[in-house]
Design an enzyme around this catalytic site. Sequence first.
Site, PDB file in Angstrom:
ATOM      1  N   SER A   9       0.755  -0.952   0.085  1.00  0.00           N
ATOM      2  CA  SER A   9       0.021   0.159   0.015  1.00  0.00           C
ATOM      3  C   SER A   9       0.896   1.174  -0.048  1.00  0.00           C
ATOM      4  O   SER A   9       1.650   1.281   0.758  1.00  0.00           O
ATOM      5  CB  SER A   9      -0.883  -0.057   1.287  1.00  0.00           C
ATOM      6  OG  SER A   9      -1.388   1.306   1.320  1.00  0.00           O
ATOM      7  N   HIS A  67      -8.442  -0.153  -3.970  1.00  0.00           N
ATOM      8  CA  HIS A  67      -9.189  -0.479  -2.583  1.00  0.00           C
ATOM      9  C   HIS A  67     -10.238   0.763  -2.382  1.00  0.00           C
ATOM     10  O   HIS A  67      -9.781   1.664  -1.948  1.00  0.00           O
ATOM     11  CB  HIS A  67      -8.478  -0.724  -1.500  1.00  0.00           C
ATOM     12  CG  HIS A  67      -8.964  -1.028  -0.083  1.00  0.00           C
ATOM     13  ND1 HIS A  67      -8.314  -1.183   0.853  1.00  0.00           N
ATOM     14  CD2 HIS A  67     -10.449  -0.936   0.035  1.00  0.00           C
ATOM     15  CE1 HIS A  67      -9.335  -1.265   2.036  1.00  0.00           C
ATOM     16  NE2 HIS A  67     -10.468  -1.333   1.615  1.00  0.00           N
TER      17      HIS A  67
HETATM   18  C1  DX5 Z   1      -6.093   0.992   5.729  1.00  0.00           C
HETATM   19  C2  DX5 Z   1      -5.452   0.688   4.483  1.00  0.00           C
HETATM   20  C3  DX5 Z   1      -4.387  -0.123   4.223  1.00  0.00           C
HETATM   21  C4  DX5 Z   1      -3.264   0.209   5.236  1.00  0.00           C
HETATM   22  C5  DX5 Z   1      -2.197  -0.487   5.120  1.00  0.00           C
HETATM   23  O1  DX5 Z   1      -7.199   1.871   5.705  1.00  0.00           O
HETATM   24  O2  DX5 Z   1      -6.632  -0.042   3.838  1.00  0.00           O
HETATM   25  O3  DX5 Z   1      -4.176  -0.275   2.885  1.00  0.00           O
HETATM   26  O4  DX5 Z   1      -2.841   1.685   4.728  1.00  0.00           O
HETATM   27  O5  DX5 Z   1      -1.051  -0.040   5.706  1.00  0.00           O
HETATM   28  P1  DX5 Z   1      -0.602  -0.894   7.114  1.00  0.00           P
HETATM   29  O6  DX5 Z   1       0.220  -1.975   6.449  1.00  0.00           O
HETATM   30  O7  DX5 Z   1       0.706   0.418   7.581  1.00  0.00           O
HETATM   31  O8  DX5 Z   1      -1.269  -0.992   8.004  1.00  0.00           O
HETATM   32 ZN    ZN Z   2      -5.995  -0.951   1.593  1.00  0.00          ZN
END
Ligand code: DX5
Ligand code: ZN
Length: 224
Positions: A9, A67
């Site tokens: 992400s 997403h």
């Molecule tokens: C949260 C997002 C994720 C997130 C992942 O709302 O959908 O994709 O940013 O980041 P980490 O791995 O830092 O939790």
């Molecule tokens: Zn996400």
Amino acid sequence: MPELRVAPSILTADFARLGEQIQEAEAAGVHWIHLDVMDGRFVPNLTFGPLVVEAIRKVTGLPLDVHLMIVEPERYLKDFGQAGADWITVHAEATPHAHRAVQQIKELGKKAGLAINPATPLEALLPLLPELDLALLMSVNPGFGGQKYIAASTERIRRLRALRDELNPVCLIQVDGGIKPENVAEVYRAGVDVVVVGSALFNNQPVSDNMKKLLGEVYAAGPR
Ligand code: DX5
Ligand code: ZN
């Protein structure tokens, strides 16, 4: 190679040099690029829209996994499809017409995903599971990177894996939120196919070092 795909992400990447960061991730061997779209309504944060997806499309050949953490996602599916998304995931909580949204994604020729928040029963995925290309279990409350993994998610992955194997073996299971070297083996063993990893890949260390650490844990876990 274990059957696990890593989808970084970009939420905690350096947005001033996003192209470089994505190419750095690609060189480190990641499989997809996960793009978190937030509207300030479904989640208490704002990120970016189709324009940024389109710009990213130009700098990588990797699958773009979009997403959508937005209300009324139906209004924007075509825009994200045209911008170059390969996978489009909507939240079950964000629309009363998840079935229609999934059909629309497929009509655009894209892979369709349905996501649920940590407090949403797994059953919310079931009516659509036979039609999905991807089922996303949130393991944090969506909205921000760098949050702590919610431990109860592991059992949810296990249960979903059993349902998936029975109802639609080709649907991929994705987990998103708080995945780190410390817990990646746990979610892998529970049956996940795609891990979304934000802050454990994009931080002040090189992405390739972070990727090695992560995959090292998966290899050490052995085959599942
Ligand atoms: C949260 C997002 C994720 C997130 C992942 O709302 O959908 O994709 O940013 O980041 P980490 O791995 O830092 O939790
Ligand atoms: Zn996400």
